[in-house]
Design a protein around this motif. Structure first.
Motif, mmCIF file in Angstrom:
data_model
loop_
_atom_site.group_PDB
_atom_site.id
_atom_site.type_symbol
_atom_site.label_atom_id
_atom_site.label_comp_id
_atom_site.label_asym_id
_atom_site.label_seq_id
_atom_site.Cartn_x
_atom_site.Cartn_y
_atom_site.Cartn_z
ATOM 1 N N UNK C 203 0.859 -1.188 0.000
ATOM 2 C CA UNK C 203 0.000 0.000 0.000
ATOM 3 C C UNK C 203 0.886 1.226 0.000
ATOM 4 N N UNK C 205 0.279 5.145 0.955
ATOM 5 C CA UNK C 205 -0.706 6.094 1.480
ATOM 6 C C UNK C 205 0.015 7.251 2.140
ATOM 7 N N UNK C 206 -0.604 8.416 2.109
ATOM 8 C CA UNK C 206 -0.009 9.499 2.880
ATOM 9 C C UNK C 206 -0.629 9.532 4.263
ATOM 10 N N UNK C 207 0.212 9.649 5.260
ATOM 11 C CA UNK C 207 -0.281 9.823 6.625
ATOM 12 C C UNK C 207 0.009 11.245 7.073
ATOM 13 N N UNK C 212 -0.811 8.920 14.087
ATOM 14 C CA UNK C 212 -2.103 8.242 14.238
ATOM 15 C C UNK C 212 -2.586 7.672 12.916
ATOM 16 N N UNK C 213 -2.459 8.518 11.886
ATOM 17 C CA UNK C 213 -2.936 8.077 10.574
ATOM 18 C C UNK C 213 -2.123 6.888 10.101
ATOM 19 N N UNK C 215 -0.751 4.714 11.918
ATOM 20 C CA UNK C 215 -1.206 3.545 12.669
ATOM 21 C C UNK C 215 -2.458 2.949 12.021
ATOM 22 N N UNK C 216 -3.382 3.818 11.653
ATOM 23 C CA UNK C 216 -4.616 3.336 11.031
ATOM 24 C C UNK C 216 -4.352 2.653 9.696
ATOM 25 N N UNK C 217 -3.429 3.239 8.940
ATOM 26 C CA UNK C 217 -3.135 2.671 7.618
ATOM 27 C C UNK C 217 -2.564 1.262 7.758
ATOM 28 N N UNK C 219 -2.804 -0.643 10.363
ATOM 29 C CA UNK C 219 -3.844 -1.470 10.970
ATOM 30 C C UNK C 219 -4.738 -2.075 9.883
ATOM 31 N N UNK C 220 -5.075 -1.236 8.938
ATOM 32 C CA UNK C 220 -5.968 -1.693 7.880
ATOM 33 C C UNK C 220 -5.328 -2.795 7.050
ATOM 34 N N UNK C 241 3.996 5.172 14.588
ATOM 35 C CA UNK C 241 2.590 4.788 14.489
ATOM 36 C C UNK C 241 2.451 3.398 13.883
#
Ligand code: ATP
Ligand code: ATP
Ligand code: MG
Ligand code: MG
Lengths: 505, 345, 333, 347
Positions: C203, C205-207, C212-213, C215-217, C219-220, C241
């Protein structure tokens, strides 16, 4: 094309339901040129609904509306359409924009011109205001005017429009006699010019003074249309209520008066609030009904508001049962057994989106305390009890109060205060907008409560109503208490005389 | 008695002649003048130069335009927090069009207007005709615009289209307002094209609100929607129009912003919606509707950025003081406004 | 005030330059007006930076600038902070009107600066870029002192290639899109992924530098059950994160474990993670530009030519297997 | 009762819709597996757990936001900034200035102090709104502007890191309990507020004040106090979220922590069918709304939507949801339904 001859307006088989309520059930109504047609009925009979259907505020479920000069039934989807078709309306609750000036309120939403010519508009408005003797300036912000003036402005707007049908839904409820006279003068002029006028009111005198025809509604159904001469008062009332009204003249019965010890429940001295009344003294005895009387704007409301601490109290002392108490906010007053039914129902009374039940229990609940809410069962019990007692017309206790008719809202507020079992009940214009039957009921209720030992202050713009209920009248003028009448002095002429400043002082 | 009443009524009318809108406007203008004069006296530095003032205009031309749109919807009792996003989207789309698709400047302007119009129409329809809460509609609008901006193009870049750059660098000199800089050179004061557009918008909207029927309808609808309906105003259309104009103005504002910075970027105009709302409010527009004045909004924008200029001129040594000082001044401003309004009632 | 004569606190080269300054000023009359330092006045600098709490890198950078541009060192500095480009531009305009002598700039966005810099030049204000380059003509500024983000990226990607994995399944967490750091660090990785068959992006993605972001990315990706063995985060915060998400799912990471963790900036705490072998790689991004800026200013004041417009800072990359305590102390920020 | 049920129906339907969508696209979305985290404790993982975990932050804020909305008819846009302040306070108390990351004070003390501070800031907003009559969105714009700066100030711009393991429990898992702690905290908050609504008159008072402050006053209520109180309660929610947020990473980043969370919190209130202009409210619906938002976010992440384009998709779904639940649309549909029926009868 209307079926009837010289009818300007004909409504046929109008149906309108709200969730849980059938407000109009096949109502027919017709209005002729150059007549003043009274629309009568109890609170919640559907008068305002009929009018709002006519002016496109509500969409009708069924039925047709015919206007003179139109071949087919007209479609009125918004008040704008109605206005364009020559129907001008004064609604029951004042519907003007408080943030605009008086002149703008008179002219907005009318006319073809795309521009606002301020100078011309203000000049025109000032001329009309002066003609009608309305104490306001064209360039004044409307919210700075008193309710009565706002009501007059609404009337001035409607009257000024070049209309074929004029609708007045309880326009007189907050006007004083001279203003009512002025309004009647206007109505008669318009009638002479061939305008058809629909007039809704609960004052029977006014009906018989100006109207030509009467249509009576009951529970959303048409009872009938009558020529005024054929329908004497008593019969009218019977038609409205669906039963004979028992004895409306003498309800004050000396024998039923409270017979307990003669003690003063509340006594105030030098009380003054920041609303601009002069310091005043006042007392009320246990089981007594007294009243404040005076012209509109004489400060009656301000006096009782000061007692309840609804306005900020700046000076004076209050004694309850002879002991000094401190009342600085409404809650203090409530804790001391005072209850206050405010005159501006919409602003100070109802909590619109809350259910009838919550509106009934609100004050009692506040008195009981933050941490002790009524259980559901208790709340339901209270609500049902008072809905029955005061015959409140509502689909259920869960209905939001704002969808009740004006009169029924008033009853809910009354129920709210009765539920707190006050020692001293202040009623500021409790019968405003209330139908004749309920009015008598309320008067009776007041006297009954008094006979059980409750003290009541009763303020009303109708002097005869006051005379029927009160045993003592405090007279006010220019925001000052100028006199007190009791016993034999309680006659219409004496009261008038005192108010005008001829008598005492 | 009656006479006396009338007299008293007239006296009252005389005393309270200022409508709420005008009173709030007066407060704003006075505070702004005092603030700017104070900065000139106590901070001196650049504040003595006219160009500082014109720079405030240059930097805020886009904000002025969007804030005017915001005021319109706020006057009708709505709100539109999508304007910042629309500005970013407009800049990005125009930038992509001009640079990657070799477009011409005139068409790019149409694109800007088109985007603004599209947002205005959709949001207006949802708010006015489907009666959905404007905050939510425009929140979604903001999300959508911001998301779309990065979908259109992720990285920021400068536009190199020649006509555009020429337009962007066009300076309109203000006669007689220049200063001599430290190199001894006379530098005439200037404004950018955007400022002219902004001033035009302010004047046109000011007049429209004051003298046209449609303008007055905005106030009526904001004052009391139910009453306005009963007074025969087409409330839905009025609300739609307000939201639509706000969208279009955001489009124009977006283009002006684009002209000022000359680049497309997803982070453009971030937080602009809050600045627009704050400016409107400082300028005397109430979020509750019915009260407001476009000229006030103009002064509001100037006040807000003067506050920011003062703060950066004081030369605070720690980064956090910037935020705190701006907030404190905003707080004082609002409290003064609130106290004066209260006094009046 | 302290004045330019007390140069004890300045670096030695700068002190040398100062000596030249007096001579140069005497020679070059035309320059005199523009060289206030020569007549004992403070040099006024306007510094526009990103908000220092953006990251550990920025905090260190700001502290470094603050320590250098003091009255003792002969400077009168005003600071303006913002993460928003337009606010930065406004601040720059204000500094130009305030007639500072130098404008030091770390731009939030690479774009949109040319007309402001033109104004500065017209007003005789020297502009020095630090930390971040911008997209504008070189003539508009005196010097730019930056990190070579492309090189940072290349160093990191080369290090990763040296790990000799059979297959590279990479979670790529990007910084704020369009920032120089993001572009450089992404560019290198993208090029490699395009070139090599066994390099895949699980993946990308920009965090937005936001842990936090990140971490979410991550996590997904974990929730999706996709396989991966490298996390390439463009700064330490985002790496942190990502690691938090791994810890939750009990995916081992670090030297000799399942997932390789890569970060940038060399925060002290990040280097300690390296030392503990929880992470594998950290690329340096040098925040200490102040002394270089000072040097440039001194040179200009003394009328010297600026020979190299772009000064690129020395930077290294650290490997968990070779990092030492001293490195942590020396390079940690 | 009827109305209430209807209201909660909106977010429920939205949840259902999203669930069905995921079921159709990829049933593995609902897989939950039990594993161990790196500390060796059992934890549940899977998309659903992620939703419960991250949705809880917004859910907690939605509680306070609902009350503020109901009482004041406006929204607090400073909650993100206030979370930064609360988090900053927690770290400041826990590790002190320039500390090495070891605990200087018990976590509970740090949390309580953060509660007090967050409530103070809530109270500040409350004073502006309730006493100075400034509209909530504008009043809270002040703290929105200053909050993150104040947070940085509290820690002197340092970015302290807590090394203590127990601190990570609040944003992660408590050893032995496989459900994410944020969800627990949300449950605790929800239970507390439901108890408060059941055993006090908070609900009635808030609604009365929100609907008609003037008549509430005449019924003995103190509208000023109740409006103020709603902000203080929101402050408490903010402190809890501050704890979760800082615990997730054991550190704080002032400028991005809880960024834009205010918008999600407001969105949650609206998706719950509550009027943003105040008055009647339903807390459970707001909370469900919060999880709907997270469900959506997680779904989008799953489909690998680029995280900065994500808002665009979110916007589309939000608009669809509010349009479906708009009364005007329902009325129109009902009218069409009637017409259609009639036509059928005729034909
Ligand atoms: N918007 C509404 N929603 C639901 N029910 C309504 C609504 N408006 C009116 N009703 C109901 O319709 C019935 C008729 O009300 P309406 O206002 O027409 O009475 P009215 O004859 O004007 O009474 P009043 O003399 O008190 O003004 C009442 O039972 C009322 O509760
Ligand atoms: N002389 C006056 N000048 C201006 N406003 C006045 C004057 N007298 C009264 N008013 C306004 O008229 C309104 C009515 O006053 P108030 O409520 O005291 O009258 P009231 O005796 O209770 O009559 P009612 O209740 O029938 O309106 C108030 O809002 C008051 O401010
Ligand atoms: Mg009625
Ligand atoms: Mg009165």
């Amino acid at each position: 094309m209307p079926v009837k001859e010289n009818a300007v307006l004909e409504m046929k088989n109008i149906h309108k339901s709200f969730p849980g309520v059938r407000a109009l059930d096949g109502v027919d109504f017709s209005l002729c040129e150059g007549e003043i047609h009274a629309l009568m009925g109890e609170n919640g009979a559907g008068k305002s609904t009929l009018i709002k259907v006519l002016t496109g505020v509500y969409e009708k479920d069924e039925g047709d509306i015919f206007l003179k000069g139109h071949d087919k039934a007209v479609a009125i989807r918004s008040p704008q359409d109605a206005q364009n078709l020559g129907i001008s309306t004064v609604y029951q609750e004042i519907t003007l924009c408080p943030n605009l000036t008086v002149a703008e309120n008179m002219y907005i939403g009318r006319g073809k011109s795309k521009l606002t010519k301020w100078r011309k508009m203000n000049a025109d408005a000032d001329r009309i205001l002066e003609n009608l003797g309305i104490p306001a300036k064209a360039n004044q912000q409307l919210s700075d005017c008193s309710i009565a003036v706002q009501q007059m402005v609404a009337i001035a707007r409607a009257v000024d429009m070049d209309c074929k049908v004029l609708i007045l839904d309880e326009p007189t409820s907050s006007l004083d006699e001279s203003e009512v006279e002025k309004l009647f003068g206007l109505m008669k002029d318009l009638r002479a010019r061939g305008v058809g006028i629909i007039f809704v009111t609960h004052f029977l005198d006014q009906v018989y003074e100006v109207c030509d025809k009467i249509t009576v509604l009951r529970d959303g159904r048409l009872v009938g249309e009558y020529v005024i001469e054929d329908l004497p008062r008593v019969k009218l009332v019977a038609k409205m209520l669906g039963k004979e009204l028992d004895d409306m003249e003498e309800i004050k019965d000396e024998n039923q008066m409270y017979k307990g010890p003669d003690e003063r429940v509340i006594e105030v001295e030098g009380l003054q609030s920041d609303a601009g009344i002069k310091p005043f003294d006042f007392y009320i005895k246990k089981g007594e009904v007294n009243g404040f009387t005076g012209l509109l704007g004489s400060g009656r409301s301000e006096c009782v508001r000061a007692i309840f601490a609804a306005d900020k109290v700046v000076a004076g002392t209050v004694k309850k049962n002879g002991k000094a108490v401190k009342i600085t906010k409404p809650l203090d007053a409530m804790k001391n057994g005072i209850a206050y039914l405010p005159e501006d129902r919409k602003r100070d009374g109802i909590v619109g989106d809350l259910s009838v039940r919550d509106n009934i229990i609100l004050a009692a609940q506040v008195l009981r305390g933050f941490f002790r809410p009524f259980s559901k069962a208790e709340a339901n019990k209270f609500a049902d009890e008072y809905i029955k007692l005061l015959e409140i017309k509502t689909a259920s206790a869960d209905t939001p109060i704002k969808s009740l008719s004006g009169g029924n809202q008033q009853k809910v507020i009354l129920a709210r205060w009765l539920l707190t079992h006050p020692e001293y009940l202040i009623l500021d214009e409790p019968t405003r907008g209330i139908d004749i039957g309920t009015k008598i009921e309320i008067q009776k209720l007041v006297l009954k409560l008094a006979s059980e030992g409750m003290s009541v202050t009763f303020i009303s713009s109708e002097t005869d109503e006051m005379l029927r209920t009160c045993s003592r009248l405090v007279v006010m003028r220019d925001r000052k208490v100028v006199g007190e009448l009791s016993k034999d002095e309680l006659t219409q002429s004496k009261v008038m005389e005192t108010i005008a400043g001829g008598g005492m002082e | 008695m009656a006479k006396k009443n009338t007299a008293a009524g007239n006296a009252a009318a005389g005393r309270k002649k200022l409508t709420e809108s005008n009173l709030l406007l007066l407060i704003t203008v006075v505070i702004f003048v005092v603030m700017y004069a104070g900065a000139m006296v106590f901070l001196q530095k650049g504040f003595l130069k006219p160009q500082t003032f014109f720079n405030i205009l240059n930097a805020n031309a886009a904000l002025i335009i969007t804030a005017c749109g915001m005021s319109l919807v706020m006057i009708t009792g709505g709100i539109d927090i999508s304007v910042g996003g629309v500005v970013a989207l407009v800049s990005m789309c125009c930038a992509v069009y001009l640079d990657y698709m070799g477009g011409n400047v005139f068409v790019s302007l149409l694109i800007a207007l088109g985007i603004g119009l599209a947002f205005g129409v959709v949001q207006g329809y949802l708010v006015a005709y489907l009666d959905i809460q404007p905050f939510i509609v425009s929140l979604a609008g903001m999300f959508f615009a911001r998301g779309m901006t990065t979908i259109v193009h992720t990285a920021p870049f400068n536009v190199e289209n020649e006509t555009f750059v020429a337009l962007k660098n066009t300076r309109i000199y203000v006669p007689g307002m220049g200063t001599v800089n430290k190199l001894g050179k006379y530098v005439p004061a200037y404004v950018e094209i955007g400022v002219i557009i902004a001033l035009l918008v302010v004047v046109v909207l000011f007049c429209a609100l004051k003298w046209t029927k449609a303008g007055r309808n905005f106030y009526a609808v904001g004052g009391n929607r139910q009453s306005a309906l009963m007074l025969g105003i087409n409330v839905k259309r009025t609300r739609f129009l307000a939201q639509l104009l706000c969208g279009v103005l955001a489009g124009i504002g977006g283009y002006v912003y684009f002209l000022h910075v000359g680049s497309g970027s997803a982070s453009h105009a971030s937080g602009m919606e809050m600045n627009a709302i704050a400016s409107s409010i400082i300028g005397g527009t109430l979020l509750t509707g019915g009260v407001g004045n476009i000229f006030g909004t103009f002064v509001g924008v100037l006040s807000l950025s003067t506050i920011q200029n003062i703060v950066s001129s004081i030369g605070l040594d720690q980064a956090w003081w910037t935020g705190i000082t701006v907030a404190a001044m905003l707080c004082i401003f609002l409290i003064i406004q609130s106290v004066i309004l209260r006094r009046r009632q | 005030g302290g004045g330019g004569t007390e140069t004890t606190a300045a670096p030695t080269e700068a002190a040398a330059a100062e000596d030249d300054a007096t001579e140069a000023a005497a020679e070059d009359d035309a320059e005199e007006a523009a060289a206030p330092a020569a007549d004992g006045e403070l040099i006024r600098v306007g510094i526009i930076n990103n908000d220092p709490n953006e990251s550990g890198y920025r905090t260190a950078n700001d502290a470094d600038l603050k320590a250098m541009f003091t009255e003792e060192n002969g400077y009168d500095a005003s600071f303006a902070y913002s993460l928003k480009n337009d606010e930065q531009i406004t601040a720059a305009q204000k500094f130009i009107q305030d007639e500072v002598d130098y404008l030091l700039l770390s731009a939030a966005d690479t774009s949109g600066w040319d007309s402001v810099l033109q104004d500065a030049q017209d007003a005789g204000i020297g502009v020095i870029l630090f930390d971040r380059t911008i997209d504008a003509s070189e003539d508009l500024y005196l010097a730019s002192i930056v990190s070579d983000m492309d090189k940072e990226g290349e160093t990191a990607v080369n290090w990763l290639a040296d790990q000799g994995l059979d297959e590279y399944n990479i979670i790529h967490i990007q910084g704020v899109m369009g920032s120089a750091a993001q572009q450089g660090r992404t560019g290198a990785l993208d090029a490699k992924v395009a070139a090599e068959d066994n390099w895949n992006l699980v993946t990308q993605q920009t965090a937005e530098w936001n842990s936090e972001k990140a971490q979410q990315i991550v996590q997904s990706v974990i929730d999706a059950g996709t396989e991966f063995n490298v996390i390439y985060a463009e700064n330490d915060d985002m790496a942190k994160g990502a690691v938090a998400a791994l810890d939750k799912a009990n995916i081992s990471h670090g030297v000799g474990k399942d997932v390789i963790i890569m970060g940038f900036d060399c925060n002290k705490w990040a280097l300690e993670e390296l030392l503990a072998q929880n992470w594998n790689y950290d690329g340096q991004c040098n925040p200490f530009q102040a002394s270089y800026i000072d040097e440039v200013i001194k040179k200009v004041e003394s009328g010297e030519e600026i020979t190299e417009k772009t000064i690129i800072l020395e930077e290294k990359g650290f490997d968990a297997t070779t990092i030492t305590e001293e490195d942590v102390e020396k390079y940690g920020i | 009762m009827k109305v209430k049920n209807k209201q909660i129906f909106i977010p429920l339907a939205a949840l259902l819709l999203l669930a069905l969508f995921n079921l159709a696209m990829d049933p593995s979305f609902f897989k939950i597996s039990l594993g161990n985290n790196s500390a060796g404790d059992p934890v549940l993982t899977g998309y659903l757990m992620t939703i419960l975990d991250y949705g809880s932050e917004v859910a907690i804020l939605a509680i306070g936001m609902t009350l503020v909305t109901a009482a004041c008819g406006g929204q607090d846009i400073s909650v993100g900034a206030a979370v930064a302040i609360a988090g900053s306070v927690i770290l400041r108390v826990l590790v002190g200035q320039g500390g090495d990351g070891t605990l200087q004070a018990p976590i509970i003390v740090a949390f309580l102090i953060a509660c007090v501070v967050a409530m103070l800031f809530g109270a500040f907003n409350g004073v502006l709104v309730a006493i100075f009559n400034i509209q909530p969105m504008v009043a809270t714009l002040i703290l929105y502007t200053a909050g993150r700066s104040i947070a940085a100030w509290i820690n002197n711009n340092e970015l302290p890191i807590v090394t203590d393991q127990t601190f990570t429990y609040f944003g992660g898992f408590i050893p032995g309990i496989p459900v994410p702690t944020p969800f627990f905290l949300a449950v605790v908050c929800v239970v507390l507020i439901l108890l408060a609504l059941k055993f006090t008159n908070l609900g009635l008072y808030t609604q009365a004040v929100g609907i008609n402050a003037s008549s509430s006053r005449l019924n003995g209520l103190n509208p000023t106090f109740i409006k103020w109180l709603s902000f203080v309660i929101l402050g408490l929610c903010v402190a809890v979220v501050g704890l979760i947020k800082t615990s997730r990473l054991s550190t704080i980043n002032y400028s991005v922590i809880a960024k834009d969370i205010e918008m999600d919190a407001i969105l949650a209130v609206a998706l719950g069918g509550n009027a943003l202009s105040g008055g009647k409210f339903n807390i459970m619906a707001s909370i469900l709304g919060a999880y709907v938002i997270q469900f959506l976010t997680t779904t989008l992440y799953k489909f690998n939507v680029s995280s900065d384009a994500l808002p665009a998709y979110k916007a589309v779904v939000v608009i669809i949801l509010v349009v479906i639940s708009a009364p005007a649309v329902k009325d129109k549909l009902a009218a069409y339904g009637k017409k259609w029926k009639k036509q059928k009868e005729v034909g």
